[in-house]
Design a protein around this motif. Structure first.
Motif, PDB file in Angstrom:
ATOM      1  N   MET A 107      -7.467  -0.730   1.944  1.00 44.02           N
ATOM      2  CA  MET A 107      -6.415  -0.482   1.173  1.00 44.02           C
ATOM      3  C   MET A 107      -5.229  -1.618   1.481  1.00 44.02           C
ATOM      4  N   ASN A 108      -5.846  -2.476   2.519  1.00 42.03           N
ATOM      5  CA  ASN A 108      -4.852  -3.687   2.843  1.00 42.03           C
ATOM      6  C   ASN A 108      -3.578  -3.149   3.431  1.00 42.03           C
ATOM      7  N   LEU A 109      -3.730  -1.952   4.382  1.00 42.11           N
ATOM      8  CA  LEU A 109      -2.603  -1.515   4.919  1.00 42.11           C
ATOM      9  C   LEU A 109      -2.451  -2.213   6.325  1.00 42.11           C
ATOM     10  N   ASP A 110      -1.084  -2.369   6.863  1.00 48.04           N
ATOM     11  CA  ASP A 110      -1.037  -3.035   7.906  1.00 48.04           C
ATOM     12  C   ASP A 110      -1.166  -2.122   9.244  1.00 48.04           C
ATOM     13  N   LEU A 111      -1.416  -2.657  10.255  1.00 39.76           N
ATOM     14  CA  LEU A 111      -1.761  -1.680  11.326  1.00 39.76           C
ATOM     15  C   LEU A 111      -0.639  -0.792  11.780  1.00 39.76           C
ATOM     16  N   GLU A 112       0.888  -1.317  11.677  1.00 44.62           N
ATOM     17  CA  GLU A 112       1.619  -0.347  11.853  1.00 44.62           C
ATOM     18  C   GLU A 112       1.874   0.853  10.897  1.00 44.62           C
ATOM     19  N   GLN A 113       1.466   0.409   9.765  1.00 43.06           N
ATOM     20  CA  GLN A 113       1.441   1.597   8.562  1.00 43.06           C
ATOM     21  C   GLN A 113       0.172   2.725   9.173  1.00 43.06           C
ATOM     22  N   ILE A 114      -0.843   1.985   9.316  1.00 46.70           N
ATOM     23  CA  ILE A 114      -2.054   2.695   9.986  1.00 46.70           C
ATOM     24  C   ILE A 114      -1.838   3.678  11.012  1.00 46.70           C
ATOM     25  N   LYS A 115      -1.193   3.003  11.916  1.00 50.71           N
ATOM     26  CA  LYS A 115      -0.648   3.809  13.247  1.00 50.71           C
ATOM     27  C   LYS A 115       0.168   5.039  12.702  1.00 50.71           C
ATOM     28  N   TRP A 116       1.092   4.879  11.927  1.00 46.15           N
ATOM     29  CA  TRP A 116       1.855   5.837  11.554  1.00 46.15           C
ATOM     30  C   TRP A 116       1.164   6.887  10.639  1.00 46.15           C
ATOM     31  N   LEU A 117       0.551   6.506   9.897  1.00 46.55           N
ATOM     32  CA  LEU A 117      -0.413   7.538   8.998  1.00 46.55           C
ATOM     33  C   LEU A 117      -1.530   8.344   9.946  1.00 46.55           C
ATOM     34  N   LEU A 118      -2.013   7.584  11.108  1.00 47.09           N
ATOM     35  CA  LEU A 118      -2.757   8.310  12.003  1.00 47.09           C
ATOM     36  C   LEU A 118      -1.729   9.611  12.762  1.00 47.09           C
ATOM     37  N   GLU A 119      -0.825   9.120  13.027  1.00 39.35           N
ATOM     38  CA  GLU A 119       0.320   9.926  13.662  1.00 39.35           C
ATOM     39  C   GLU A 119       0.474  11.105  12.754  1.00 39.35           C
ATOM     40  N   VAL A 120       0.807  11.062  11.527  1.00 40.31           N
ATOM     41  CA  VAL A 120       1.095  11.939  10.537  1.00 40.31           C
ATOM     42  C   VAL A 120      -0.038  12.899  10.369  1.00 40.31           C
ATOM     43  N   THR A 121      -1.420  12.341  10.284  1.00 40.34           N
ATOM     44  CA  THR A 121      -2.567  13.219  10.139  1.00 40.34           C
ATOM     45  C   THR A 121      -2.886  14.004  11.239  1.00 40.34           C
ATOM     46  N   GLU A 122      -2.460  13.508  12.451  1.00 37.30           N
ATOM     47  CA  GLU A 122      -2.748  14.161  13.494  1.00 37.30           C
ATOM     48  C   GLU A 122      -1.798  15.262  13.732  1.00 37.30           C
ATOM     49  N   THR A 123      -0.632  15.200  13.486  1.00 39.50           N
ATOM     50  CA  THR A 123       0.802  16.154  13.777  1.00 39.50           C
ATOM     51  C   THR A 123       0.774  16.995  12.622  1.00 39.50           C
ATOM     52  N   GLY A 124       0.550  16.647  11.387  1.00 43.21           N
ATOM     53  CA  GLY A 124       0.942  17.217  10.355  1.00 43.21           C
ATOM     54  C   GLY A 124      -0.088  18.199   9.615  1.00 43.21           C
ATOM     55  N   THR A 125       0.253  19.038   8.418  1.00 39.10           N
ATOM     56  CA  THR A 125      -0.418  19.796   7.752  1.00 39.10           C
ATOM     57  C   THR A 125      -1.210  18.898   6.610  1.00 39.10           C
ATOM     58  N   CYS A 126      -1.964  19.329   6.060  1.00 40.96           N
ATOM     59  CA  CYS A 126      -2.705  18.801   4.883  1.00 40.96           C
ATOM     60  C   CYS A 126      -1.748  18.499   4.030  1.00 40.96           C
ATOM     61  N   THR A 127      -0.825  19.249   3.800  1.00 45.77           N
ATOM     62  CA  THR A 127       0.204  19.315   2.675  1.00 45.77           C
ATOM     63  C   THR A 127       1.362  18.201   3.275  1.00 45.77           C
ATOM     64  N   ASN A 128       1.766  18.050   4.243  1.00 47.48           N
ATOM     65  CA  ASN A 128       2.445  17.145   4.849  1.00 47.48           C
ATOM     66  C   ASN A 128       1.911  15.706   4.871  1.00 47.48           C
ATOM     67  N   THR A 129       0.402  15.840   5.111  1.00 46.16           N
ATOM     68  CA  THR A 129      -0.324  14.400   5.141  1.00 46.16           C
ATOM     69  C   THR A 129      -0.103  13.874   3.628  1.00 46.16           C
ATOM     70  N   ARG A 130      -0.270  14.662   2.754  1.00 47.48           N
ATOM     71  CA  ARG A 130      -0.733  14.374   1.345  1.00 47.48           C
ATOM     72  C   ARG A 130       0.806  13.888   0.870  1.00 47.48           C
ATOM     73  N   ASP A 131       1.906  14.558   1.125  1.00 53.66           N
ATOM     74  CA  ASP A 131       3.116  14.224   0.780  1.00 53.66           C
ATOM     75  C   ASP A 131       3.651  12.865   1.418  1.00 53.66           C
ATOM     76  N   THR A 132       3.197  12.617   2.542  1.00 61.03           N
ATOM     77  CA  THR A 132       3.520  11.387   3.325  1.00 61.03           C
ATOM     78  C   THR A 132       2.707  10.023   2.700  1.00 61.03           C
ATOM     79  N   LEU A 133       1.327  10.316   2.476  1.00 67.81           N
ATOM     80  CA  LEU A 133       0.272   9.307   1.976  1.00 67.81           C
ATOM     81  C   LEU A 133       0.681   9.076   0.395  1.00 67.81           C
ATOM     82  N   HIS A 134       1.091  10.056  -0.204  1.00 63.77           N
ATOM     83  CA  HIS A 134       1.261   9.852  -1.710  1.00 63.77           C
ATOM     84  C   HIS A 134       1.890   8.631  -2.050  1.00 63.77           C
ATOM     85  N   PRO A 135       3.276   8.580  -1.561  1.00 64.40           N
ATOM     86  CA  PRO A 135       4.233   7.321  -1.988  1.00 64.40           C
ATOM     87  C   PRO A 135       3.886   6.088  -1.277  1.00 64.40           C
TER      88      PRO A 135
END
Length: 133
Positions: free
Chosen positions: A55-83
């Motif tokens: 998806m051409n996301l940079d590694l900083e974005q990927i790290k942040w998204l990994l942290e979100v998926t590990e610490t958040g609920t599916c709803t939180n992950t979805r709401d973070t990933l969507h924008p």
């Protein structure tokens, strides 16, 4: 798993694994003999990273998204990933529009250059790009 096993299972080179570890994208522990040992979550993270890189996301974005998926609920992950994905899609659509415009300019210029007559006279710079003026 040792680094060689992760490399074999994932197809990711050992140098990249070490780099990802430096960035905090994956983690390992050290065995008594000093070898890196990775858990099964390393392979999950590598799959996630692979898709995110497509998806051409940079590694900083990927790290942040990994942290979100590990610490958040599916709803939180979805709401973070969507924008993030919405913005990335907008960027891609802008790039496509720009490339379509560039293609039209190149096609027009190519057509113009192909019709230029043979001449032993010095060429004017606007001759080659007359179609752009």
């Amino acid at each position: 798993m040792r680094i060689s096993e992760v490399t074999e299972s994932s197809g990711v080179p050992a140098t990249t694994l070490r780099y990802y570890e430096q960035l905090g994208l994956i983690s390992s522990t050290r065995a008594a003999n000093g070898y890196r040992e990775y858990g099964s979550e390393a392979l999950e993270h590598l799959r996630f990273i692979s898709v995110a890189k497509k998806m051409n996301l940079d590694l900083e974005q990927i790290k942040w998204l990994l942290e979100v998926t590990e610490t958040g609920t599916c709803t939180n992950t979805r709401d973070t990933l969507h924008p993030v994905l919405t913005e990335r899609l907008r960027e891609v659509e802008d790039s496509i529009r720009n490339l379509v415009e560039l293609r039209a300019v190149l096609v027009s210029s190519l057509d113009h250059v192909a019709t230029c007559p043979d001449s032993s006279e010095p060429c004017q710079s606007e001759c080659a790009f007359k179609s752009l003026t």
